[in-house]
Design a protein around this motif. Structure first.
Motif, PDB file in Angstrom:
ATOM      1  N   PHE A  24       0.791  -1.233   0.000  1.00 43.41           N
ATOM      2  CA  PHE A  24       0.000   0.000   0.000  1.00 43.41           C
ATOM      3  C   PHE A  24       0.826   1.288   0.000  1.00 43.41           C
ATOM      4  O   PHE A  24       0.246   2.375  -0.070  1.00 43.41           O
ATOM      5  CB  PHE A  24      -0.935   0.004   1.216  1.00 43.41           C
ATOM      6  N   LEU A  25       2.155   1.203   0.105  1.00 47.35           N
ATOM      7  CA  LEU A  25       2.955   2.423   0.213  1.00 47.35           C
ATOM      8  C   LEU A  25       2.742   3.365  -0.968  1.00 47.35           C
ATOM      9  O   LEU A  25       2.471   4.566  -0.794  1.00 47.35           O
ATOM     10  CB  LEU A  25       4.442   2.072   0.338  1.00 47.35           C
TER      11      LEU A  25
ATOM     12  N   ALA B  34       0.456   8.219  -3.423  1.00 50.95           N
ATOM     13  CA  ALA B  34      -0.155   8.735  -4.646  1.00 50.95           C
ATOM     14  C   ALA B  34      -1.555   9.285  -4.403  1.00 50.95           C
ATOM     15  O   ALA B  34      -1.874  10.408  -4.820  1.00 50.95           O
ATOM     16  CB  ALA B  34      -0.191   7.639  -5.710  1.00 50.95           C
ATOM     17  N   ARG B  35      -2.390   8.506  -3.735  1.00 52.80           N
ATOM     18  CA  ARG B  35      -3.789   8.921  -3.564  1.00 52.80           C
ATOM     19  C   ARG B  35      -4.076   9.450  -2.161  1.00 52.80           C
ATOM     20  O   ARG B  35      -4.773  10.448  -1.998  1.00 52.80           O
ATOM     21  CB  ARG B  35      -4.723   7.757  -3.882  1.00 52.80           C
TER      22      ARG B  35
ATOM     23  N   GLY C 173       0.285  11.907  -6.373  1.00 50.03           N
ATOM     24  CA  GLY C 173       0.248  11.378  -7.722  1.00 50.03           C
ATOM     25  C   GLY C 173       1.106  10.143  -7.893  1.00 50.03           C
ATOM     26  O   GLY C 173       1.872   9.749  -7.007  1.00 50.03           O
ATOM     27  N   VAL C 174       0.983   9.530  -9.074  1.00 47.84           N
ATOM     28  CA  VAL C 174       1.701   8.284  -9.359  1.00 47.84           C
ATOM     29  C   VAL C 174       3.212   8.488  -9.325  1.00 47.84           C
ATOM     30  O   VAL C 174       3.961   7.660  -8.795  1.00 47.84           O
ATOM     31  CB  VAL C 174       1.266   7.724 -10.731  1.00 47.84           C
ATOM     32  N   ASP C 175       3.679   9.592  -9.869  1.00 42.78           N
ATOM     33  CA  ASP C 175       5.120   9.844  -9.878  1.00 42.78           C
ATOM     34  C   ASP C 175       5.658   9.997  -8.458  1.00 42.78           C
ATOM     35  O   ASP C 175       6.756   9.514  -8.152  1.00 42.78           O
ATOM     36  CB  ASP C 175       5.436  11.106 -10.690  1.00 42.78           C
TER      37      ASP C 175
ATOM     38  N   GLY D 250     -10.772   2.994   2.105  1.00 45.76           N
ATOM     39  CA  GLY D 250      -9.444   3.601   2.007  1.00 45.76           C
ATOM     40  C   GLY D 250      -8.886   4.059   3.332  1.00 45.76           C
ATOM     41  O   GLY D 250      -8.350   5.169   3.432  1.00 45.76           O
ATOM     42  N   GLY D 251      -8.972   3.215   4.354  1.00 41.39           N
ATOM     43  CA  GLY D 251      -8.438   3.575   5.672  1.00 41.39           C
ATOM     44  C   GLY D 251      -6.969   3.205   5.799  1.00 41.39           C
ATOM     45  O   GLY D 251      -6.619   2.150   6.334  1.00 41.39           O
TER      46      GLY D 251
END
Length: 405
Positions: A243-244, A249-250, A255-257, A377-378
């Motif tokens: 999950f890191l 990112a979210r 973001g993805v980068d 999304g906890g």
């Protein structure tokens, strides 16, 4: 006759090259775990994008490797008792290479599933057998560093998953699988003659037997606690391992980068982790090193909960990346240390420890994913569970140590 046997054992020990053996062990962990497991993560979007399989099928293919890993860990001890270790290790590395070639051909879901399963079986066998086969020929004072060097292959595989695979994907998906097969074949050739041809002679004396009889209960109790602690450590590793990137990112809106940058840090930690932990074990002893490892990981897993900013999160990423492979040489050394008077039992004990880790890692991966989806999304809950598992592992180890005094 006794003189001839002693001379033969001496010649066998002399024929084993420690440097080549270490390289063989590192190559095995790089192929069986580093590439066979971790290279699939960056391949997953490409597999879905190329319409080889849909998203749900591709996820099951990832799980096939984990299932095979558990089966391989369970089967390794039986293979070790029936065939020479060098033969099994060569065959398993060759099987991973063949699986990479087969995965370049998306014949069907079943075809792909079976080859991903086979690569997982090979990884489990290599994890259980490779390092103990080498370490049996290494002086005790150098086992920590040597085992760390062997398991550096896992870290190199994690790093390669973020560098080599994206480069190969520019040539195409099938070409990427063949490129991984080429790397695996090269490492198999490098390792081929590095394995020892004989098992070291086990000490057999009346004094040793008496020690075994007198202290049999204590090692058994300690080993069970070690298996449980190693499994709990696997739970503690899962939040960062899975999950890191998504958390950065979210969850943090980077973001993805931004998430990829933290995964690079995780990979850098994984590259040096086994060497650092092996050196720590040589200096502090395996029992103390294990407690230090638990304590450091507790802090590192809990850091994202505190919201202290990017620098602590970067440190958390590096530390947990380091212990993803770095905990392995410490636990292996602890197993061998606890069974120092029963060398024949060491491989079986390491197989059980690896099985405990594999089972708990799979349970945690699926369990935390389920909780994550149910809570919408906890992220905090994930890291809290990981830290709690490591606290329990440390407490369990301290309790057993206190009772042994």
């Amino acid at each position: 006759m006794d003189y001839a046997a002693t001379r033969g054992r001496a010649q066998g020990a002399a024929s084993f090259n420690l440097w080549r053996g270490t390289v063989a062990g590192a190559s095995a962990s790089l192929v069986g775990i580093g590439l066979a497991r971790f290279a699939y993560t960056p391949l997953l979007p490409a597999i879905i994008g190329a319409h080889w399989f849909d998203a749900s099928s591709a996820a099951y293919l990832g799980a096939a490797n984990l299932g095979g890993y558990l089966a391989g860990a369970l089967a390794a001890h039986a293979l070790a008792t029936r065939f020479p270790a060098a033969t099994v290790l060569r065959a398993m590395m060759a099987l991973v290479t063949l699986a990479f070639v087969a995965c370049a051909l998306p014949v069907s879901f079943l075809w792909f599933f079976l080859w991903r399963l086979a690569s997982g079986v090979s990884g489990g066998v290599l994890m259980v057998m490779a390092a103990p086969t080498i370490l049996a020929h290494v002086p005790p004072s150098r086992r920590g560093f040597t085992s760390g060097a062997i398991f550096t292959g896992i870290g190199l595989g994690i790093a390669a998953s973020g560098t080599l695979v994206p480069l190969l994907l520019h040539q195409g998906l099938a070409q990427t699988w063949l490129g991984l097969a080429a790397v695996s074949l090269l490492l198999t050739i490098v390792a081929w003659n590095g394995w020892p041809h004989e098992e070291p002679a086990a000490p057999a004396s009346t004094a040793t037997h008496a020690h075994h009889t007198t202290h049999k209960t204590q090692p058994v109790r300690g080993l069970r606690a070690l298996y449980a602690g190693y499994g709990l450590n696997a739970v503690g590793l899962v939040p960062h391992m899975i999950f890191l990137v998504d958390y950065v990112a979210r969850g943090l809106g980077k973001g993805v980068d931004g998430g990829a940058q933290y995964w690079v840090l995780y990979g850098l930690g994984a590259m040096v982790g086994p060497l650092v932990s092996g050196h720590l074990a040589d200096r502090a002893g395996f029992a103390r090193a294990l407690r230090i490892a638990y304590g450091v990981q507790i802090v590192a897993v809990a850091l994202p909960l505190l919201g202290l900013g990017p620098v602590p999160l970067m440190a958390s990423s590096v530390v947990m990346g380091a212990f993803a492979p770095g905990i392995v040489p410490i636990v292996l050394g602890r197993v061998n240390e606890m069974l120092a008077h029963h060398p024949a039992a060491q491989k079986g004990a390491w197989s059980r420890a690896t099985t405990s880790f594999a089972v708990m890692q799979a349970v945690a991966a699926y369990g935390l994913s389920f909780l994550f989806s149910r809570t919408g999304g906890g992220y905090a809950m994930l890291f809290a569970i990981g830290a709690a598992a490591l606290v329990l592992a440390l407490v369990l180890d301290l309790i057993v140590a206190a009772r042994a005094k």
